[in-house]
Design a protein around this motif. Structure first.
Motif, PDB file in Angstrom:
ATOM      1  N   UNK A  54      13.173  -1.389   7.785  1.00 10.73           N
ATOM      2  CA  UNK A  54      13.161  -2.214   6.577  1.00 10.73           C
ATOM      3  C   UNK A  54      14.309  -1.871   5.634  1.00 10.73           C
ATOM      4  N   UNK A  55      14.399  -0.597   5.291  1.00 12.44           N
ATOM      5  CA  UNK A  55      15.326  -0.202   4.235  1.00 12.44           C
ATOM      6  C   UNK A  55      16.766  -0.208   4.749  1.00 12.44           C
ATOM      7  N   UNK A  81       9.938   2.278   7.799  1.00 16.94           N
ATOM      8  CA  UNK A  81      10.878   2.481   6.686  1.00 16.94           C
ATOM      9  C   UNK A  81      12.332   2.330   7.126  1.00 16.94           C
ATOM     10  N   UNK A 112      17.784  -3.857   5.681  1.00 18.88           N
ATOM     11  CA  UNK A 112      18.218  -4.682   4.557  1.00 18.88           C
ATOM     12  C   UNK A 112      19.584  -4.214   4.036  1.00 18.88           C
TER      13      UNK A 112
END
Lengths: 130, 130, 130, 130, 130, 130
Positions: free
Chosen positions: F40-41, F37, F44
């Motif tokens: 990815x989060x 997580x 980005x």
């Protein structure tokens, strides 16, 4: 091959499964906006997240249709993902059920808008059918 | 048995599958508001719509979690439906994937709120476990 | 007469009061989507809820216009309910006031969208007038 | 000069800076709806708030574009404020960055809708250019 | 008396009708944020718009409750306006009906959140009652 | 160093600029949810998008505050980004102006919620000040 172009390649490959021919159109649309847009936006959406294991693509498209129908702010993309859902194995009956379920959680107007999108998606898939 | 009470009975029966013990609590909450609220709201949500065939209950709960995470306006109900999802066979891994997918379609803040809800739901299910 | 068809009959009767001729059009639209859609969606919206006593139909339509203007996700239905409001006794002046009030609670863009809807609704009612 | 007309005058003067020629069009549109609408809505938006010191007009338009892109319910006004942003000194590159940033905070569909608006705004400004 | 202070005075006078004692609390809250906030925000909301003729204050509060329940992003203000609605003549039964109607247009979760707010508002008005 | 860990490193470095100490807390929170997580989060949000050139970090934080205030669904993150805005050079006066501007585009309730967040952010920054 650089990692950015690899991410884009994987994203476009998944997009092709959602709707044959879509990668050219969507990438062209994004490139006309900014040279990094396709890699960033499609890369995150499809290579980083939707392409992950853990949920199969058919179910993921059902979830996407559910989210877009509930939010009610992206009618064109709701239509696209209804077609993509059918292209990845979701039945019309299942789309009908998602749309009806949206009336419970997002209200009747959200559901009515999703019915409009579904009718267009059903028609488009029919036309492009074998 | 009148039809209204039959609709409520079917709704409460489905609600019991979502979370054992929930019918008493939810019905009590709604009755304290208005005598017709439980029958109308639960009846529509669970007997009329979510109880329909066409999509199995496990997948329906995944869709509900997706809708609530995307809308971002009902944190308590998102927690409830994450617990209900696990009670109907959705794995933690699948909830993680739905939450990550919400970052694509509804944005990172919606996903962060859903992470908060998921952590509480995971903990609650652990405590009530066998 | 079964209860489902009775619920639909009551819903369509209320819809006829909102806009003469609407039942055929709306029911046709929903039936083309799914055979249960009209009964479920219109039945819940109009027979179960909007048809209840406790608030008169004119005030209910004012509330519906207020909700749709504030949400900003269903422009077509906002237009429909502005016409329906006028058909159940709401004056143009009252619609103007609801639209201006929406600028306070939902912001100026929501209000501007509602102005666009109101102009179309005013024109449509004028054309269909006696 | 009454205070209300003074407020309107200041609002229209700011609107003229956002897009030359806009005051006539917007005021005409609002007057056709209700005689007080232009003074109230434009007066609050532009004379009371956006015309305040503390943040320069260029940055304010960037903020407005950010808000409208994130909300996703006012596509026409998003286009207008993208043109207005460029008219007050925001570069195309900055609009691209705001639109990409919207994908993080409001999701990819909000960003895709903003891309559609930006392309139209870029084209409109090009046509009206020197 | 300057026009700004006159606008604020009229706004606070309307706010006092919505909830006795509210002007001091709300103005104090806004002044602690910025010296212009009370005049601008309350002035626009209550003196410019809600204080207008054309719809009586009781109906306006019903409309405000409808908008806030549908939007689902301002639970504290929904509670305040439910109390204000009762203070301006709206009955509990009418609030119940607005809340149920919200389930149709904004979905069951919005309605459930509004039920929570209504219960608190009912209790608060009871305590402060004669 | 793999590319994923490089992306995370760049994201955490930007997050440290937004609020000293935040990387440990946020990464810990995300890791407790899922091992991918954070990468990815945050990757980005901060490495792919917010860390891009084209708009300076101070202005980006103003835009983020504008988006979150307008959406109204992430109060905790609004507070965080108000603190981050001040940590990257945004003045209190500028935050006040963004919050007032939100009343125009997203309505008074959104603005009132943002005032609550701003007060907490102002207090937190004061406490942690030199």
């Amino acid at each position: 091959m650089s990692d950015a172009s690899d991410r884009l390649t994987r994203a476009l490959s998944l997009l092709e499964r959602l709707e044959p021919g879509a990668p050219e159109r969507v990438q062209g649309n994004l490139n006309a906006f900014h040279q990094d847009a396709a890699e960033l936006v499609l890369g995150y959406a499809f290579a980083d997240i939707v392409g992950r294991d853990g949920i199969d693509l058919k179910t993921r498209e059902m979830l996407t249709v559910a989210m877009l129908a509930a939010m009610g702010t992206a009618q064109g993309q709701l239509e696209f993902h209804m077609r993509a859902a059918m292209n990845t194995g979701v039945s019309r009956e299942e789309i009908v059920e998602i749309v009806l379920q949206a009336s419970v959680y997002a209200g009747v107007p959200a559901s009515m808008n999703a019915i409009t999108a579904a009718k267009k998606a059903f028609e488009a898939v029919e036309k492009s059918g074998p």
